[in-house]
Design a protein around this motif. Structure first.
Motif, PDB file in Angstrom:
ATOM      1  N   THR A 133     -28.167   4.713   3.579  1.00  0.00           N
ATOM      2  CA  THR A 133     -28.964   5.364   2.983  1.00  0.00           C
ATOM      3  C   THR A 133     -29.753   4.633   1.992  1.00  0.00           C
ATOM      4  O   THR A 133     -30.811   4.914   1.410  1.00  0.00           O
ATOM      5  N   GLN A 134     -29.290   3.369   1.645  1.00  0.00           N
ATOM      6  CA  GLN A 134     -29.733   2.657   0.392  1.00  0.00           C
ATOM      7  C   GLN A 134     -29.686   3.470  -0.877  1.00  0.00           C
ATOM      8  O   GLN A 134     -30.531   3.404  -1.911  1.00  0.00           O
ATOM      9  N   GLY A 135     -28.665   4.548  -0.836  1.00  0.00           N
ATOM     10  CA  GLY A 135     -28.775   5.498  -2.057  1.00  0.00           C
ATOM     11  C   GLY A 135     -29.745   6.485  -2.062  1.00  0.00           C
ATOM     12  O   GLY A 135     -29.604   7.176  -3.079  1.00  0.00           O
ATOM     13  N   ASN A 136     -30.603   6.690  -0.995  1.00  0.00           N
ATOM     14  CA  ASN A 136     -31.525   7.808  -1.364  1.00  0.00           C
ATOM     15  C   ASN A 136     -31.155   8.970  -0.475  1.00  0.00           C
ATOM     16  O   ASN A 136     -31.152   8.909   0.711  1.00  0.00           O
ATOM     17  N   PHE A 137     -30.617   9.725  -1.084  1.00  0.00           N
ATOM     18  CA  PHE A 137     -30.271  11.106  -0.744  1.00  0.00           C
ATOM     19  C   PHE A 137     -31.218  12.263  -0.757  1.00  0.00           C
ATOM     20  O   PHE A 137     -30.999  13.371  -0.414  1.00  0.00           O
ATOM     21  N   ALA A 138     -32.218  11.838  -1.053  1.00  0.00           N
ATOM     22  CA  ALA A 138     -33.271  13.020  -1.470  1.00  0.00           C
ATOM     23  C   ALA A 138     -34.320  13.241  -0.119  1.00  0.00           C
ATOM     24  O   ALA A 138     -34.940  14.020  -0.193  1.00  0.00           O
ATOM     25  N   THR A 139     -34.084  12.376   0.979  1.00  0.00           N
ATOM     26  CA  THR A 139     -35.000  12.533   2.174  1.00  0.00           C
ATOM     27  C   THR A 139     -34.305  13.449   3.257  1.00  0.00           C
ATOM     28  O   THR A 139     -33.194  14.119   3.021  1.00  0.00           O
ATOM     29  N   PRO A 142     -31.193  10.686   6.921  1.00  0.00           N
ATOM     30  CA  PRO A 142     -30.841   8.998   6.862  1.00  0.00           C
ATOM     31  C   PRO A 142     -31.506   8.249   7.913  1.00  0.00           C
ATOM     32  O   PRO A 142     -32.190   8.857   8.747  1.00  0.00           O
TER      33      PRO A 142
END
Length: 312
Positions: A133-139, A142
């Motif tokens: 995720t590279q820490g991106n949970f807003a998408t 994944p």
């Protein structure tokens, strides 16, 4: 160079004696490290296997995953860490030869299992927060590797759940097949006297069990939580559609994946199968084969160091 079969069994029983005598702190610490190492192989298997079947065919896709997974057991064996599935054979083998007690075996299994679980969960968290995720949970969803992690977790849980009780039996049998091969790898690693021999002795049976599709409880302590955490972070993938059909029919059918699914439909029956595969189909069988041929220096009552053959 290789040890004779009877010598290998003698060495393996000494290794089992040594491992059953380790203090609790060592069992937990070494168990943690082995859990991480096995998860490293499982994570690499997830990444390298992503979309491989789509372009190369199901068999080749399985082969690729199997070919990279053994790094975990190779690291475990050659650095002397503690893996539950290996101790499921080494401990009983030592007990069969009268070199340790069954109480020591159960003590080892309990604390190594906990250590393996913690290490596997730690690495699963690292993968979910990092490469998946590279820490991106807003998408909305994944990356492809994370979606493959979910597919693997679903295939190892909901596929069994979808057929009911026979699914538990299937998972148990897959656990037996897995640890039969894992402990064959350990014996081959002890048989070999040099690094290359140990490497390939371990690599081939582990590649075989992964490519075949058997169930390893410690590897699944990584595979299943990693997939579950991805799903929990992106619950919308349960209803994701591709060409008008559910992206993952089982995930859609059951409305998601739970911790209950993880433990009941895989880790518990796989663990029981791993115990039977290691203790009975390797430990007991080789004890019966060589109990009357064991060299004198490897019999109970003699002092022998496990030396460089300490393995999982």
């Amino acid at each position: 160079m290789a040890n004779a079969p009877a010598v290998t069994i003698g060495l393996a029983s000494n290794v089992g004696k040594y491992k059953m005598s380790l203090p609790v702190g060592q069992l937990l610490l070494r168990g943690f490290m082995s859990g991480v190492y096995i998860a490293v192989g499982a994570g690499l298997c997830t990444v390298c296997g992503t979309a491989a079947a789509q372009y190369l065919g199901a068999g080749i896709g399985k082969l690729i995953g199997g070919a990279v997974f053994p790094v975990g057991l190779i690291a475990t064996v050659l650095t002397g860490m503690e893996l539950f599935t290996g101790d499921a054979m080494l401990g009983p083998l030592a007990a069969f030869f009268g070199k340790t007690s069954w109480g020591s075996v159960l003590r080892n299994w309990f604390f190594v299992y906990i250590g393996n679980l913690i290490g596997s969960l730690a690495y699963a968290y690292l993968m979910v927060m990092g490469p998946f995720t590279q820490g991106n949970f807003a998408t909305a969803e994944p990356n492809a590797f994370a979606l493959n992690a979910v597919s693997i977790a679903v295939g190892k849980t909901l596929a069994y759940k979808s057929v009911g009780g026979i699914g538990l039996w299937s998972c148990f049998l897959n656990g037996i097949g897995c640890n039969f091969l894992v402990n064959l790898a350990i014996l081959l690693g002890i048989t070999a006297k040099d690094f290359i021999g140990k490497f390939f002795g371990i690599w081939f049976p582990i590649m075989t069990f992964v490519a075949t599709g058997f169930e390893h409880c410690v590897a699944n302590m990584y595979f299943l939580p990693a997939g579950l955490w991805v799903y929990q972070s992106f619950p919308g993938i349960a209803t994701k559609m591709v060409d008008g059909k559910p992206w993952n029919p089982l995930l859609s059918k059951f409305g998601g994946l739970t911790w209950g699914d993880v433990w009941f439909w895989n880790i518990i029956p796989a663990t029981l199968g791993n115990i039977v595969g290691g203790m009975i189909f390797i430990g007991l069988v080789y004890y019966l084969c060589y109990r009357n041929e064991l060299p004198e220096e490897y019999r109970a009552g003699h002092q022998a160091s496990p030396g460089a053959t300490v393995g999982k």
